[in-house]
Design an enzyme around this catalytic site. Structure first.
Site, PDB file in Angstrom:
ATOM      1  N   ILE A 239     -21.330  48.732 -14.243  1.00 28.00           N
ATOM      2  CA  ILE A 239     -20.574  48.538 -15.473  1.00 28.00           C
ATOM      3  C   ILE A 239     -19.168  48.174 -15.015  1.00 28.00           C
ATOM      4  O   ILE A 239     -18.395  49.039 -14.600  1.00 28.00           O
ATOM      5  CB  ILE A 239     -20.565  49.811 -16.343  1.00 28.00           C
ATOM      6  CG1 ILE A 239     -21.990  50.169 -16.771  1.00 28.00           C
ATOM      7  CG2 ILE A 239     -19.691  49.610 -17.576  1.00 28.00           C
ATOM      8  CD1 ILE A 239     -22.091  51.418 -17.616  1.00 28.00           C
ATOM      9  N   PRO A 240     -18.830  46.889 -15.037  1.00 24.17           N
ATOM     10  CA  PRO A 240     -17.679  46.378 -14.268  1.00 24.17           C
ATOM     11  C   PRO A 240     -16.309  46.642 -14.900  1.00 24.17           C
ATOM     12  O   PRO A 240     -15.595  45.716 -15.286  1.00 24.17           O
ATOM     13  CB  PRO A 240     -17.972  44.882 -14.188  1.00 24.17           C
ATOM     14  CG  PRO A 240     -18.732  44.584 -15.436  1.00 24.17           C
ATOM     15  CD  PRO A 240     -19.569  45.801 -15.714  1.00 24.17           C
ATOM     16  N   CYS A 241     -15.929  47.910 -14.955  1.00 18.47           N
ATOM     17  CA  CYS A 241     -14.598  48.235 -15.467  1.00 18.47           C
ATOM     18  C   CYS A 241     -13.501  47.720 -14.536  1.00 18.47           C
ATOM     19  O   CYS A 241     -12.341  47.600 -14.939  1.00 18.47           O
ATOM     20  CB  CYS A 241     -14.465  49.739 -15.685  1.00 18.47           C
ATOM     21  SG  CYS A 241     -14.818  50.754 -14.241  1.00 18.47           S
ATOM     22  N   HIS A 242     -13.870  47.377 -13.297  1.00 20.41           N
ATOM     23  CA  HIS A 242     -12.886  46.830 -12.354  1.00 20.41           C
ATOM     24  C   HIS A 242     -12.395  45.446 -12.774  1.00 20.41           C
ATOM     25  O   HIS A 242     -11.385  44.974 -12.280  1.00 20.41           O
ATOM     26  CB  HIS A 242     -13.484  46.762 -10.941  1.00 20.41           C
ATOM     27  CG  HIS A 242     -14.715  45.913 -10.834  1.00 20.41           C
ATOM     28  ND1 HIS A 242     -15.971  46.401 -11.122  1.00 20.41           N
ATOM     29  CD2 HIS A 242     -14.888  44.608 -10.494  1.00 20.41           C
ATOM     30  CE1 HIS A 242     -16.866  45.439 -10.940  1.00 20.41           C
ATOM     31  NE2 HIS A 242     -16.238  44.340 -10.564  1.00 20.41           N
TER      32      HIS A 242
END
Length: 272
Positions: A239-242
């Protein structure tokens, strides 16, 4: 000088809330303790602490309620112990923050098995926790596992890399999109799930601002709440919160270290 003055106010307010949280003091009562109007105090507190006095009080109440339930206390007894008027208020508090009922929290982990394993990634070792439904946690911080183990105290934890974990491990080795979808087992509030689903729409090596995520979920005024939900993301990288940064181009904070966030985005821009 103003910073020192405000720090002293916030320190006194926090001390008062912690001491009298069982009395569930109102905003007026807390503001009176520091000799400010409730509106000015609310602004100063939120600026310094990042959340409102009410949210801070609810957080303390929840932590005490969780400790009481872990000791086997009934929900009604727990409600009174933490200063709430009854089961309904305790229920609402848990649903709002924990996304489960007090009873469900008390039974967390019952008849549940987690598969735990460490894998190597280009960004350091990561711990994977997986249930039969899918991956529930992927973290670069070992303390996340300790927290989950404490929360799901009735669960069984097996040191084993399960089906979805193997797919993730292979992905980090060859960087090829897997033919079998990776299943996730997410627990969160409806708003958090909504935000996390929005993150999944961000293509590799692309960056969006917090405002962009708020627009994706059709709630453009909820930028701060979006940031809070992103900070609670339990599954790193997948889950690409970056890929969410500040509107001025600054990388902003990252749950698993800001330098790691920079490294991940740099790696993606070259690799992908």
């Amino acid at each position: 000088m103003e910073n020192t003055y405000h720090y002293d106010i916030i320190a006194r307010a926090i001390s008062f809330i912690k001491k009298y949280h069982k009395e569930q003091p109102s905003l007026d009562e807390i503001a009176n303790q520091v000799n400010l109007s409730k509106y000015h105090f609310q602004r100063v507190f939120k600026k310094w602490v990042g959340i409102s006095p009410k949210d801070y009080l609810q957080f303390l109440t929840l932590e005490n309620a969780k400790a009481s339930l872990r000791k086997g206390k009934s929900t009604l007894e727990t409600s009174y112990n933490v200063g709430l008027s009854g089961n309904s208020r305790l229920h609402d508090l848990f649903i709002k923050i924990e996304a489960c009922t007090p009873g469900e929290f008390q039974k967390r982990g019952q008849n549940l098995k987690f598969y735990r394993s460490e894998i190597e990634t280009p960004f350091g070792k990561a711990t994977i926790l997986e249930t039969q439904k899918g991956i529930s946690s992927l973290s670069f911080d070992s303390s996340d596992f300790k927290r989950i183990k404490a929360e799901y105290h009735q669960a069984v934890f097996a040191n084993e890399l399960a089906e979805n974990g193997k797919i993730v491990q292979d992905y980090f080795k060859n960087w090829e999109i897997p033919s079998t979808p990776i299943s996730l087992d997410l627990t969160g509030t409806s708003f958090q799930i909504q935000v996390w689903k929005a993150l999944l729409q961000i293509p590799s090596s692309n960056l969006l601002a917090y405002q962009d995520i708020a627009k994706i979920i059709d709630n453009s005024k909820a930028v701060r709440a979006v940031g809070t939900a992103i900070s609670k993301n339990p599954i790193a990288y997948l889950i690409p919160c970056h890929r969410v940064i500040k509107s001025d181009g600054n990388m902003g904070n990252y749950r698993w270290n800001t330098e790691r966030k920079i490294a991940i985005n740099s790696y993606e821009s070259i690799k992908l």
